[in-house]
Each structure stands twice: as structure tokens, then as C-alpha cells.
Design an enzyme around this catalytic site. Structure first.
Site, short mmCIF file in Angstrom:
data_model
loop_
_atom_site.label_atom_id
_atom_site.label_comp_id
_atom_site.label_asym_id
_atom_site.label_seq_id
_atom_site.Cartn_x
_atom_site.Cartn_y
_atom_site.Cartn_z
N GLU A 135 0.79 -1.22 0.00
CA GLU A 135 0.00 0.00 0.00
C GLU A 135 0.83 1.29 0.00
O GLU A 135 0.39 2.30 -0.54
CB GLU A 135 -0.93 0.01 1.23
CG GLU A 135 -2.03 -1.04 1.17
CD GLU A 135 -2.97 -0.81 0.01
OE1 GLU A 135 -3.53 0.28 -0.10
OE2 GLU A 135 -3.13 -1.75 -0.80
N SER A 400 -30.24 -22.35 -28.61
CA SER A 400 -31.12 -21.60 -29.51
C SER A 400 -31.79 -20.41 -28.83
O SER A 400 -32.38 -19.57 -29.51
CB SER A 400 -32.18 -22.52 -30.09
OG SER A 400 -31.60 -23.42 -31.00
#
Length: 699
Positions: A135, A400
């Protein structure tokens, strides 16, 4: 009178020099206020006038300007360095309460007991080093902000790469403020406060406050609570790999949670270990040994909750909208869009249709088409919080059921539903790229010549193979994304038969675009949010949707899908109380996935059935599972429950938002569809071999 008016003008640059009486006593319209540019010009003239008088008048103008700027800069620096600042306690954690659309209790999102403060001495040094390495690598040397990181981030952003520059001190300041917009002034204020705190407090105290307040996912604040949540022990018992994992996931703790995304958490852990090794916090042997360890977490604590997978999904939506602080500290009361009665009906439909040991899994999403509100979500059987949600996370081939997007692309291009194609039982379709795609109809039958309307109703693969050739796979991908599919799609010919993975939630939302005359509304599980003071901070009543596809295109697709139910492959989904029902079946190769997606009476429902492993459904209850079998039956039962609760047939008007009427039906549709699927399914694709590229001659 006039002299007083000019005096006012000199005193106030925005005042008008025109008197109330005007010329010859006639009233005049006051001059409009000065623009920003005019104000700045006036201010600059005044500044030059000041610079030309007094002691500064003996200096050149640029020298005087430097003096003034220096005074302001010095004052600002003194204010930054010596202004007040304190490490106040973070806002208290508060539980968020969730209800369904009728106000019935749904669940809670806990935050209590998920922060345990420990002194820095009890946090292993390698855990501290992991957070510093990931960090804020210059934490021990910078004055609260990191100028080097700021410059690096500026250059990265100029080149199109997002990179942060916040220090641990700045993050600590940000964590002390709940909510708020990300404005430039807020970032400046955070930086100033960070400098003040860094001057007032020792670095170790700042690091201790940060490690005890940082959010690390699953409601855990601080490294102690996170260690207990993920590893079942306190931070003092963390291994190097576990400490690096906690530091790594700070970038996005919900996304990189080791429970829901172990691969992502491992990648972030390895990144943290690499950073620690680069800064010589650990040796090469320690680095390699920690990387070799698997990511192992303890099961989460179980909290009783209705529809836990829906609650998990809504929790993610709250996080995206409001952030972690608001969710876990805001004491929210969230009214969700879920209807517990319809939810129970959906769960009963799945359990009633797939009622034998070893049956496939199913997912159901039921939405209000005109608002995007999710009324029911079934993502698994007997689910627990944190379980995999097949409704939102399972990317399965649509078969489909994907054909409506091909049809929409064709209609947009100017094709009509009456356009005819040759429909043999098998066909080899040549594409401009040189690809040749062999396609076979599900029933191996030839149909002569068929219109697009009839080809859609009967789901004829050979027609749709030619159609995607004529409109182009790339345009079909664009159309599907415009309608609401968010998953990545491959622009290949077989896309016409649904060979790319999509989720049931995406299918419901995109079919909702067809039902909503071409307007797309993103699916939501939240209708309103109130904070702990009772103030409404969010309401979805203003959601209107955005134009995604032309209205005539959407209505044309809806018309074709209506034929699927009235005379085509989706006939098993027909329901007496839904004369406007439109939908599409879908089954993938070897019957691995089966779908029914449709809409009626203002609602849209997507149903998926399949084995999580992808095993073929060749013999389930004695049949090969297709879209017009179990999925259509489940769809029918869920739709019947929605109509029974929300719609009165004598008050129904097509195109209205049925679910907001809240009317009671005078005639109830049957809630007992046939328990046996059709013995002769008639529509599903056999895509054949993958398309291949031919050079000059194809055998």
C-alpha cells in the site's frame, strides 16, 4: 439620484448604472449580472491598481505579484503543518436490515463484532511489512503524502493506466468519513489532514490505527477480525502467506475475497509476496515457500436469512452504489425488489419439477420488465450465504435461446420477418472469411423454404446459420451487448446457436429489452434505501431505462417469439392467463444446458437447467432434457404465481408495468402445468464440428 447610482456601481461591480427611473422617467430593465470572465477581468484590474500603490508600487508588477503569492503560499503551508488534526475513532459499525417488496423481513447484513482492535505489538512484523509493501512503500519516510507516487500516478493516468497514489495515512483519513462524493476538494482536504496527522502522531501509531480499521471484506474491519473471519485464528497466528493475502486483497476486498474468488486472492497474495521480496522484507526461500502454500479459509459463520443468494447479490449492489463504509456503518434499511411469495413459488417450481435424486440443478430469474426489479431469484438448491449463485455467476451456453439476438440484428439491417431462406436438414454455410460451417437441424428434417417468422417458431438451425452469415457475427455480438448481455461473446458463426457463455440474469435482462419495446433497464434488487436517521438516500421510482435498440426491431422480435409459444417449440409453456406470452427455448449440444426465456404480462423470466459439471442430460426422468421440457414447466409455474399475485385479467393493458399495479386477479391461471415433458422435443441445435478455414478448395 444618478450620482448615488454610480457610487453603488463603483462599490459593487455587479450593480447596474441605470436608475430605477431610467431615461425620461421610463423604467429600464436592470443589466444582467456579470459573467465569470467579466468578474475575473474586474478583479485583475483591481489587483493591478493595488500593486501600483503603496510600498509594492516601488516594485515591478511581476515582483509584487510574487510577493503576494509567496505570502499566500506561506500562510497555506503554516495552516497545513500546524492546523488541528486528530486520529478520531471510525464511525461505529451498524447492521443493515433488508426487507422484501412487501416489507417482510428478508435478512440482515451484520457488522457487529467484526472489528477487534489489537496493539501493534501483537501484529506480526511481516504482516505490517506486507501492508507497507503493497500500500505505501515509502510510509516510514514521507510526510503523510507521497510526492513521488503522485507524480508517478499522474504520468500513468496520462498514458491511460489507472494508478492510485494514496498513502496509508491518507487512507486512514478517508476511512474516517462515511460516504461522500469523490471530489477534488475532498482529495485536497484528505492530503492536508494526512500531513497534519503525520506531524502530530508517531508513524507506529498511524500504522496501528490503519491496520485496525482497514476493511478486508466479508464485513471484517482490521487484520484481527479478518484473520478470524478467513483463517479461524487471530492475526498473531498468521503465517507469512496469510498475512500477505490480507495485504493483497485490500485493493478490492469483495472482488478478491478468498471465499468467492480464491484464484484472484492467490494472485493478489503472490503480488504482495513479490513486493515484500523486492523490498528485502523476506528472503527468497521465504518468498518461494509462502507462494507454494494453498489458499485455505474456514467456512463462514451462518446467519439465518431468507433467499441468501439474493441477499448476497443485493449486498454486492449496495457496495457498488454506496461503498463499504455506508453498507457496514450506515445503519441502512433496504427495501428490496424481491417478493417472498413469488420466491417461494419459484423454489417450489424447481423442487416440484426436478424432484428426484440426481436431478440437474436449475436457476430462475423473474423480473419486472419495465423497471428491471428482480422479483425472484433461485440460484441453487438449499443455498447458504456465500454459495455459488447459478443465476448470476454461471456462464452457460444459451443454445437456440440466443437466436433472438441474431434476428434483432437482421431486422435492424432491414430484413423483414417474411424474408425466406432455404431450410434443408443439413447445410454447409460459406462465410466471406473463407470459413465453412456444417450445420444440422435438431430433428434432421428439411423444411423447404421458411420465413424468418416460421424459422424462429420452429428454431431451424440451417436458416439461422445463413442469417448470421448475412448480418455478420460481429454485429450480432454488438446487438446482444446493446440488449443487455454483459458477458464477453465470441464473434464466430456458431454464436447463432448460443455457443458463448451467458448468465440467467443477463438473459432475463436482455429479453426484458424486447419486452420493453427496446428500452434496457439494468436488473436491480433495490427499490429504496433509508439511512439510520430515516432519510431516504435512494429510490428507484425514477428508473426509466435507456433506448438500447429501435422500437420496431424489439417489437418484431417479440412478435416472432410469440409464434414460438403459439405454434412452435415453446408450446409447453402456454398459459391460459397469458395470451401475450412470448419466449424462446434453447438446448446446447449433447443436452448439457436447457433454457426457456420468455415474457408476458409485464414480466420476464429466465430458466436454466443443467448439471454443474456439464454432464449431458440424456436420461432424466426417462427423456433427453430440452428447453421445452423442464425449463418450460418451471417457467410456467413461476409466471402463474406472478399473474396470480399482481394481475387482474380485466384490468390488464399491454405494455403497462403490471407488477406495480398490485391488483388481484379475477380469473386465476392454472398453476398446475403438465408434470411430464413433451415426448417429442422438436427444436434444438446440433452445431456439428467447429467452423474451419478453407484455402482455395474445401473437401
Amino acid at each position: 439620484m444618478a450620482s448615488r447610482s454610480f457610487e453603488r456601481a463603483l462599490a459593487d461591480p455587479t450593480a447596474s448604472t441605470t436608475t430605477a427611473e431610467g431615461i425620461d422617467g421610463l423604467p429600464r430593465i436592470p443589466a444582467p449580472p456579470l459573467t465569470v470572465e467579466e468578474r475575473l477581468r474586474w478583479l485583475s484590474r483591481r489587483m493591478l491598481r493595488v500593486l501600483g500603490t503603496g510600498p509594492l508600487g516601488r516594485l515591478r508588477r511581476w515582483q509584487a505579484a510574487l510577493v503576494i503569492v509567496g505570502v499566500f503560499a506561506s500562510s497555506g503551508a503554516l495552516a497545513i503543518y500546524y492546523g488541528p488534526a486528530s486520529l478520531s475513532a471510525t464511525p461505529p459499525l451498524q447492521t443493515a436490515f433488508l426487507t422484501d417488496g412487501d416489507g417482510k423481513f428478508l435478512g440482515v447484513i451484520h457488522a457487529e463484532e467484526n472489528r477487534v482492535v489489537v496493539p501493534l505489538e501483537k501484529i506480526p512484523k511481516f504482516v505490517q511489512q506486507a501492508f507497507v509493501a503493497v500500500e505505501d512503500s515509502r510510509f516510514w519516510s514521507h510526510p503523510g503524502i507521497d510526492p513521488i507516487a503522485i507524480v508517478r500516478a499522474m504520468f500513468a493516468n496520462i498514458h491511460g493506466t489507472h494508478e492510485g497514489a494514496s498513502t496509508i495515512t491518507q487512507q486512514l483519513v478517508k476511512n474516517e468519513t462515511v460516504g461522500g462524493k469523490r471530489t477534488l476538494w475532498r482529495k485536497i482536504n484528505e492530503a492536508i489532514t494526512a500531513i497534519r496527522i503525520d506531524r502530530r502522531y508517531p508513524k507506529r501509531q498511524i500504522l496501528s490505527a490503519y491496520l485496525n480499521s482497514i476493511y478486508l471484506g466479508n464485513g471484517a474491519y482490521g487484520v484481527e477480525a479478518a484473520s478470524r473471519t478467513y483463517f479461524g485464528h487471530g492475526v498473531a497466528g498468521d503465517t507469512l502467506a496469510e498475512g500477505a493475502l490480507l495485504a493483497g486483497i485490500t485493493a478490492a476486498p469483495e472482488h478478491f475475497s478468498p471465499r468467492t474468488n480464491p484464484d484472484g486472492a492467490r494472485a493478489r497474495r503472490d503480488h504482495a509476496l513479490d513486493r515484500m521480496y523486492q523490498r528485502r522484507f523476506i528472503t527468497a526461500a521465504e518468498h518461494d515457500a509462502a507462494k507454494a502454500e494453498p489458499v485455505v479459509v474456514v467456512p463462514p459463520r451462518r446467519t439465518p436469512v431468507h433467499s441468501p443468494l439474493f441477499v448476497d447479490w443485493v449486498r454486492g449492489e449496495i457496495l457498488r452504489r454506496f461503498g463499504e463504509d455506508v453498507l457496514y456503518r450506515g445503519g441502512l434499511n433496504v427495501r428490496t425488489s424481491l417478493d417472498l411469495d413469488v420466491q417461494q413459488a419459484a423454489q417450489d417450481a424447481v423442487a416440484g419439477v426436478l424432484n428426484r435424486p440426481g436431478d440437474p440443478a436449475a436457476a430462475v430469474v423473474a423480473m419486472d420488465a419495465s423497471s428491471g426489479e428482480v422479483r425472484a431469484m433461485v440460484g441453487g438448491r438449499s443455498p447458504k450465504p456465500g454459495d455459488f449463485n447459478y443465476a448470476t455467476q454461471a456462464h452457460r451456453q444459451a443454445g437456440s435461446a440466443f437466436k433472438p439476438f441474431v434476428l434483432a440484428a437482421a431486422l435492424e439491417k432491414g430484413f423483414s420477418l417474411s424474408k425466406s431462406y432455404r431450410a434443408p436438414g443439413s447445410i454447409r454455410v460459406h462465410f466471406p472469411t473463407g470459413q465453412v460451417w456444417p450445420v444440422t437441424n435438431f430433428d434432421h428434417r428439411g423444411y423447404g423454404w421458411l420465413s424468418l417468422r416460421s424459422a424462429t417458431a420452429n428454431s431451424v438451425n440451417t436458416v439461422y446459420a445463413q442469417l448470421i452469415r448475412d448480418v455478420g457475427p460481429g454485429r450480432v455480438v454488438e446487438m446482444a451487448h446493446e440488449a443487455g448481455i454483459m458477458s464477453p461473446l465470441s464473434a464466430v458463426p456458431s454464436l447463432a446457436l448460443g455457443t458463448s457463455g451467458v448468465t440467467p440474469l443477463e438473459m432475463a435482462a436482455s429479453f426484458g429489452t424486447f419486452a420493453n419495446h427496446g428500452k434496457y433497464l439494468s436488473p436491480t434488487g433495490i427499490t429504496s434505501v433509508r439511512d439510520s436517521s430515516g432519510t431516504t438516500v435512494y429510490s428507484d421510482e425514477t428508473r426509466q431505462g435507456s433506448r438500447a435498440i429501435p422500437r420496431d426491431v424489439a417489437d418484431g422480435v417479440a412478435e416472432a417469439l410469440h409464434g414460438v409459444v403459439t405454434r412452435g417449440t415453446g408450446y409447453t409453456a402456454r398459459l391460459k392467463g397469458a395470451p401475450d406470452l412470448s419466449g424462446k427455448t434453447g438446448t446446447t449440444e449433447d443436452h448439457r444446458d436447457a433454457w426457456f426465456v420468455g415474457f408476458a404480462r409485464g414480466f420476464v423470466i429466465a430458466v436454466w437447467v443443467g448439471y454443474p459439471s456439464g454432464k449431458p442430460m440424456q436420461h432424466v426422468h426417462g427423456i433427453k432434457v430440452t428447453g421445452n421440457s423442464f425449463p418450460a414447466q418451471i417457467f410456467k409455474r413461476v409466471l402463474a404465481s406472478l399473474i396470480n399475485k399482481y394481475i387482474a385479467r380485466d384490468t390488464f393493458t399491454p405494455g403497462t408495468n403490471a407488477s406495480r399495479h398490485g391488483t388481484t386477479p379475477t380469473t386465476r391461471p392454472s398453476t398446475e402445468p403438465s408434470t411430464e415433458p413433451s415426448p417429442t422435443p422438436s427444436e434444438e441445435p446440433s452445431a456439428g464440428p467447429s467452423p474451419r478455414r478453407c484455402f482455395l478448395i474445401c473437401p
